[in-house]
Design an enzyme around this catalytic site. Structure first.
Site, PDB file in Angstrom:
ATOM      1  CB  THR B 344      72.711  60.294  26.404  1.00 51.27           C
ATOM      2  OG1 THR B 344      72.426  60.368  25.004  1.00 51.27           O
ATOM      3  CG2 THR B 344      71.636  61.034  27.170  1.00 51.27           C
ATOM      4  CG  HIS B 396      60.584  60.270  42.413  1.00 48.89           C
ATOM      5  ND1 HIS B 396      60.914  60.114  43.739  1.00 48.89           N
ATOM      6  CD2 HIS B 396      60.096  61.529  42.295  1.00 48.89           C
ATOM      7  CE1 HIS B 396      60.626  61.225  44.399  1.00 48.89           C
ATOM      8  NE2 HIS B 396      60.134  62.107  43.544  1.00 48.89           N
TER       9      HIS B 396
END
Lengths: 323, 424
Positions: B344, B396
């Protein structure tokens, strides 16, 4: 204590009731001097006389008509069908008269109908049928189906003492195959109570009559893998729903086994009742092992194919267990 | 004959659609394949062509309404079949049907095999018996927990003993409580001087997906800067010729896309998704690269399929084609599905960098900042270079800082080592 056969147990039960109660009498085709087609009443005419052991014409409707009339006069008739297949010609007397008199006029009809029943004896289509489902649908009749000498004796005595018409389905295949030591005591088996023929945790087989020993054999074949509970219904009407539902809630799987054909058999109603009362306890579909939907074949090989046997029942148990 | 028009399935995960505009009104004639209406789903807006030739007889779902896929939305009267029905043929057809039924009932009375026990229909893994359901309800076992249990029944069905075994191993661990929906605080002030703008499907869909993503992934961020001077110089040198040859502008996007795809091939763990129920990371051996495109009233992410199999020029052309399609609202549902990683461009309005939200079920998203000339220190000398920030948002749960950081540095390296040889 001597071992006696299933058929001897029926004879003993009849004899004891006739000795106990003067109002008990027998009627049927060739039951007197001939001692009955299967010799259940052998020696009865000598012991109790022709008035209490009546040879009738070959007319089932007349047998039931006489029985109903006598029962209304406080007698305890025990009518023998030579083969339960022949009951159809007396059908109206049973379903419209015997079954309804109490509801319509308040009178008791304490009669017993002995129904020598079932296949596996190479009798062909007119001498091998299981006819219990014809009457299962009729309110006002009680239906019992013993699988062993103890129940055979206890249930014939209970049927004779019951104030309602009771159809007593004695299985011809079991007559001389099932043996048991019985005490000479006067005992009854309560109509409406089943029994646990084999305790198990994994799966419940619901059965009655000749399929009880057959199912027990299947269960013992699978013993090392599947812990099968076998319930002997004994009483088809009324059903011991407490015992049945209790077992389903324990094992969570139900296999119904009967020798009668599958469609419209006792198993269909059992299956519906279990679904209605114990749906949340089911861990698999309720399945049936029963005879094929045809008349009973005459050829032994076809009869073998037609009926449930230990292998077919074991396969049904295994498949439902695997489900 | 009246033919039903139903809400089409625009992409396999789409369950409903909103009718934006009817191009025809009842009574209008319509050709086969002529545009009948426009619909909007949470993935894409589409024009729907007519399946039949005839006359639009009735519209049963008005513009602005949202209905489930498969709902009847209109009827088309077709001429050809109508003739057949009004003719005598109808009768004989009925007779045939009756015969058919008779035949079938005859079949039904044929002896049925009493021993055959077959399981048909819903079974196996999708089916939970009444008992399993009732135990699950009692023990607070969620649907996803149920689905995670290894079934030993036929077709992988979860049997009683499977569930009881699971409960035993789950032990006294408190049952997972359903997460409470946080009650959003709403504006309750005076409404004068407030313009109420209704959210359209795309807006609502973005809102939902962004919130879901933050609730799903453990977002963590790394930021790096890239010296884009070589690429800037290359582009300056070739852009005019490129425009002439290809018919569209050479942007920085294909350069970044190319470097990203190469880095993704180096770090397959980033080009992946995760199934927490099964405890599996699904590393994709293909790269489908999502490219976020701002459109008039929202944002959409068309996907370059097989990006790892395309040349630089191929990436440039596909980027251009999809971006155009997106702005013209002509994307097909297929164009926006199946992405494995997304880029993006928060720098497009001149901002230095942004921290994007991961596009589920992917594990990472690259944010591209604006290219700006800045003084930088090179070999203890100050030089003026075209610098750009790259941000990587990653999950994560699966990707630790080491992987994320190295992956980002690999993109930087590919961009800075760019030599432009033979790419055009």
């Amino acid at each position: 204590m001597a071992e006696i056969t299933y058929i001897q147990a029926i004879s003993e039960g009849l004899r004891e009731e006739m000795q106990r109660d003067e109002s008990v009498f027998l009627l049927g085709e060739d039951i007197g001097n001939y001692g009955g087609a299967f010799k259940v009443t052998k020696g009865f005419v000598e012991e109790f006389g022709e008035e209490r052991v009546i040879d009738t014409p070959l007319a089932e409707s007349a047998i039931f008509g006489m029985s109903i009339g006598a029962a209304l006069q406080d007698m305890r008739p025990v009518a023998e069908m030579q083969f339960s297949d022949f009951v159809s010609t007396g059908f109206n007397q049973l379903v419209n008269n015997a079954a309804k008199i109490h509801y319509r006029w308040g009178a008791a009809v304490p009669m017993t109908v002995r129904m020598p029943t079932g296949g596996g004896v190479h009798g062909g289509p007119f001498h091998s049928q299981n006819t219990e489902a014809w009457f299962f649908h009729v309110p006002g009749l009680k239906l019992v189906a013993p699988s062993n000498p103890y129940d055979a004796k206890g249930l014939i005595k209970a049927a004779i003492r019951d104030k309602n018409p009771v159809l007593y389905f004695e299985h011809k295949y079991l007559y001389r195959r099932e043996k048991q030591e019985l005490s000479g005591d006067d005992f009854l088996v309560e109509i409406g109570k089943g029994r646990v023929a084999r305790e198990g945790e994994d799966l419940t087989v619901l059965t009655y009559g000749s399929m009880v020993p057959t199912s027990l054999e299947a269960a013992s074949h699978l013993e090392s893998r599947i812990d099968v509970e076998v319930i002997d219904l004994r009483s088809l009407m009324p059903l011991d729903m407490e015992l049945i539902i209790g077992s389903i809630k324990k094992t969570n799987k139900a296999l119904i086994v009967h020798e009668d054909i599958k469609t419209g058999g006792i198993g269909a109603e059992l299956s519906a009742r279990i679904t209605e009362e114990a749906f949340e306890w089911l861990d698999g579909p309720i399945r049936r092992v029963a005879s094929i939907d045809t008349p009973v074949p005459f050829a032994p090989s076809l009869e073998e194919y037609f009926m449930p046997n230990p292998d077919k029942i074991a396969a049904g148990i295994q498949q439902l267990w695997d489900y | 004959m009246r033919v039903e028009v139903v809400m089409p399935q625009m992409g396999e995960s789409v369950a409903e659609g909103t009718i934006i505009k009817w191009h025809k009104q009842p009574g209008d004639a319509i050709e086969k394949d002529e545009i009948l209406l426009e619909i909007s789903t949470d993935k894409v807006d589409s024009e729907i062509p007519s399946s039949h030739e005839g006359k639009l007889a009735e519209i049963t779902v008005e513009e602005g309404k949202t209905v489930d896929v498969g709902t009847t939305i209109a009827y088309i009267e077709t001429e050809k079949d109508a003739d057949i029905e009004s003719s005598d043929n109808g009768e004989s057809e009925k007779a045939e049907v009756a015969e058919d039924t008779a035949e079938r009932s005859e079949e039904a009375t044929a002896p049925a095999n009493g021993e055959q026990i077959e399981t048909k229909g819903r079974s196996g893994k999708d089916f939970y018996s009444p008992l399993v359901r009732s135990i699950a309800a009692k023990e607070n076992v969620s649907q996803s927990e149920l689905e995670s249990i290894e079934g030993t029944g036929i077709g992988g069905r979860v049997r009683k003993q499977d569930l009881l075994g699971y409960l035993e191993s789950r032990g006294t661990k408190p049952a997972a409580r359903p997460t409470k929906q946080v009650q959003a605080i709403k504006y309750t002030g005076p409404m004068e001087n407030v313009d109420v703008v209704e959210m359209d499907n795309i807006r609502k869909s973005i809102a939902k997906h962004m919130r879901t993503s933050l609730d799903t992934s453990a977002h963590v961020y790394s930021v790096s800067e890239v010296d884009m001077s070589k690429i800037v110089a290359f582009r300056e040198k070739h852009k005019a010729e490129f425009q002439r040859k290809e018919g569209f502008k050479l942007t920085y996007t294909p350069f970044i896309a190319d470097a990203t795809v190469r880095a993704l091939k180096d770090f397959p763990r980033v080009n992946a998704s995760v199934d927490m129920d099964k405890g599996e990371v699904l590393e994709k051996r293909f790269v489908n690269l999502g490219m976020a495109v701002a459109i008039e009233d929202g944002l959409i992410v068309p996907v370059i399929k097989g990006a790892d199999e395309r040349s630089f020029l191929g990436l440039a052309r596909e980027t251009h084609r999809l971006a155009n399609k997106a702005r013209d609202k002509e994307l097909d549902p297929d164009d926006v599905q199946g992405g494995t990683f997304t880029i993006t461009n928060p720098g497009i309005f001149g901002n230095l960098y942004g921290l994007p939200i991961i596009n589920q079920p992917q594990l990472g998203i690259l944010g591209v900042g604006a290219i700006k000339k800045r003084p930088v220190v090179i070999n203890d000398a100050i030089a003026i270079r075209s610098m750009m920030y790259l941000t990587l948002s990653y999950d994560h749960r699966v990707l630790d800082g080491a992987v994320g950081g190295q992956f980002l540095q690999r993109i930087v390296q590919y961009l800075e080592e760019f030599d432009g040889e033979g790419i055009l």
